[in-house]
Design an enzyme around this catalytic site. Structure first.
Site, PDB file in Angstrom:
ATOM      1  N   HIS A 215      -3.331  -3.664   0.725  1.00  0.00           N
ATOM      2  CA  HIS A 215      -3.573  -4.562  -0.407  1.00  0.00           C
ATOM      3  C   HIS A 215      -4.674  -5.543  -0.026  1.00  0.00           C
ATOM      4  O   HIS A 215      -4.776  -5.953   1.127  1.00  0.00           O
ATOM      5  CB  HIS A 215      -2.284  -5.326  -0.728  1.00  0.00           C
ATOM      6  CG  HIS A 215      -2.521  -6.635  -1.435  1.00  0.00           C
ATOM      7  ND1 HIS A 215      -2.586  -7.839  -0.753  1.00  0.00           N
ATOM      8  CD2 HIS A 215      -2.716  -6.912  -2.743  1.00  0.00           C
ATOM      9  CE1 HIS A 215      -2.794  -8.807  -1.634  1.00  0.00           C
ATOM     10  NE2 HIS A 215      -2.887  -8.278  -2.827  1.00  0.00           N
ATOM     11  N   ASN A 217      -7.114  -9.035  -1.814  1.00  0.00           N
ATOM     12  CA  ASN A 217      -7.526  -9.906  -2.907  1.00  0.00           C
ATOM     13  C   ASN A 217      -8.533 -10.899  -2.351  1.00  0.00           C
ATOM     14  O   ASN A 217      -8.276 -11.541  -1.332  1.00  0.00           O
ATOM     15  CB  ASN A 217      -6.326 -10.661  -3.494  1.00  0.00           C
ATOM     16  CG  ASN A 217      -6.758 -11.732  -4.494  1.00  0.00           C
ATOM     17  OD1 ASN A 217      -7.055 -12.864  -4.108  1.00  0.00           O
ATOM     18  ND2 ASN A 217      -6.779 -11.372  -5.753  1.00  0.00           N
TER      19      ASN A 217
END
Length: 311
Positions: A215, A217
């Site tokens: 993941h 971000n």
């Protein structure tokens, strides 16, 4: 060492070609047939693909849920990402062409296109949908890219978002460690904080449990009073531990961090361990990575370079 070939169609030139693990070590839900091992590491190859565009590799992470189109029709548009498409900025006209708002948006738009192209090539079957949307306020919007039911990935999402809004002081205190000190002016009781935010998020689920999920971000935040900061991070969650994979993943990010500042990797790794800790279980989610927020210790251009390298 556990390994698994996640791309049965890949050629020898494909950097994500990975090796097989012994059949008796495979979980019953493993997605693909496993040939005899050829001596290379599958998970290390998958992690190399997933780690960093700056290092010539891309990110693979946890799955993103399929985003629903406002009108329904846009979500049906599916296409192979084979070339960089022309990007139309979602920043408002009053944002200067050389502003960090536009620079960061352009950087993550390019990264989104490149990641989708590379992941689709690796998968070989599924394609990324493309959905551009606008916010009800008429300011900002986003681009949602979703791949489902591929040969390699069960689901993958790479989503870009541009937001203009007003944040209650309480929300700002919750969102940043330094709270309303980040606003840029003294606020009256109940006064909201006008802000701009732009970010790129990705979560990807490989079908094969021997391939780690990942993941990331990365985001830029700015108040209308001239205060700005960067934030983000990347983390990895393997189902089956391969120590060489973890050394490769963390080593790649250590190299990037230390290029900018001695000790940055240790600081950001420890921050990620705190951020992803599951308190009631007394453990962390996955095996960490890097995380940072309220980051404006250097020039905005230098921080942009760092975020770009991390992508």
């Amino acid at each position: 060492m556990l390994g698994l070939r996640i791309a049965p169609h890949a050629t020898a030139a494909e950097p994500a070609t990975l090796t097989a693990s012994p059949a008796h070590l495979r979980a019953p839900w493993a997605a693909a047939p496993v040939p005899p091992a050829d001596g290379s590491s599958l998970a290390r190859g998958a992690t190399a693909l997933a780690t960093s565009m700056a290092a010539g590799v891309l990110l693979a992470g946890r799955a993103a849920g399929k985003r629903r189109s406002r009108g329904g029709a846009a979500a049906k548009l599916r296409m192979r990402a084979t070339a960089v498409r022309e990007f139309e900025s979602m920043c408002i006209d009053s944002d200067a062409s050389d502003s960090m708002r536009r620079k960061f948006e352009a950087t993550i738009a390019k990264a989104q296109e490149e990641i989708c192209r590379k992941v689709a090539e690796l998968d070989g079957k599924a394609e990324f949908s493309y959905e551009r949307y606008e916010r009800d306020s008429g300011k900002g919007g986003g681009i949602a890219r979703v791949l489902t039911d591929g040969d390699v990935f069960e689901k993958a999402g790479v989503n870009l978002s541009v937001v203009y809004g007003e944040m209650p002081q309480e929300a700002l205190r919750a969102a940043t460690e330094r709270g309303t000190d980040r606003v840029g002016k003294k606020l009256e009781p109940g006064e909201k904080v006008p802000f701009f935010a732009c970010g790129l998020s990705s979560v990807m689920h490989p079908k094969n449990p021997f391939c780690p999920t990942m993941h990331f971000n990365y985001r830029y935040f700015e108040t209308e009073y001239g205060v700005w900061w960067f934030g983000g991070g990347t983390d990895i969650t393997p189902s089956y531990l391969d120590e060489e994979d973890m050394k490769h993943f963390h080593g790649t990010y250590k190299e990037i961090c230390e290029k900018y500042e001695d000790g940055r990797y240790a600081k950001f790794k420890e921050w990620a361990d705190r951020y992803f800790r599951i308190g009631h279980r007394g453990e962390t989610r996955g095996l960490g990575g890097i995380f940072f927020d309220d980051f404006n210790t250097d020039s905005a251009e230098r921080h942009l370079e760092f975020s770009t390298d991390c992508l």
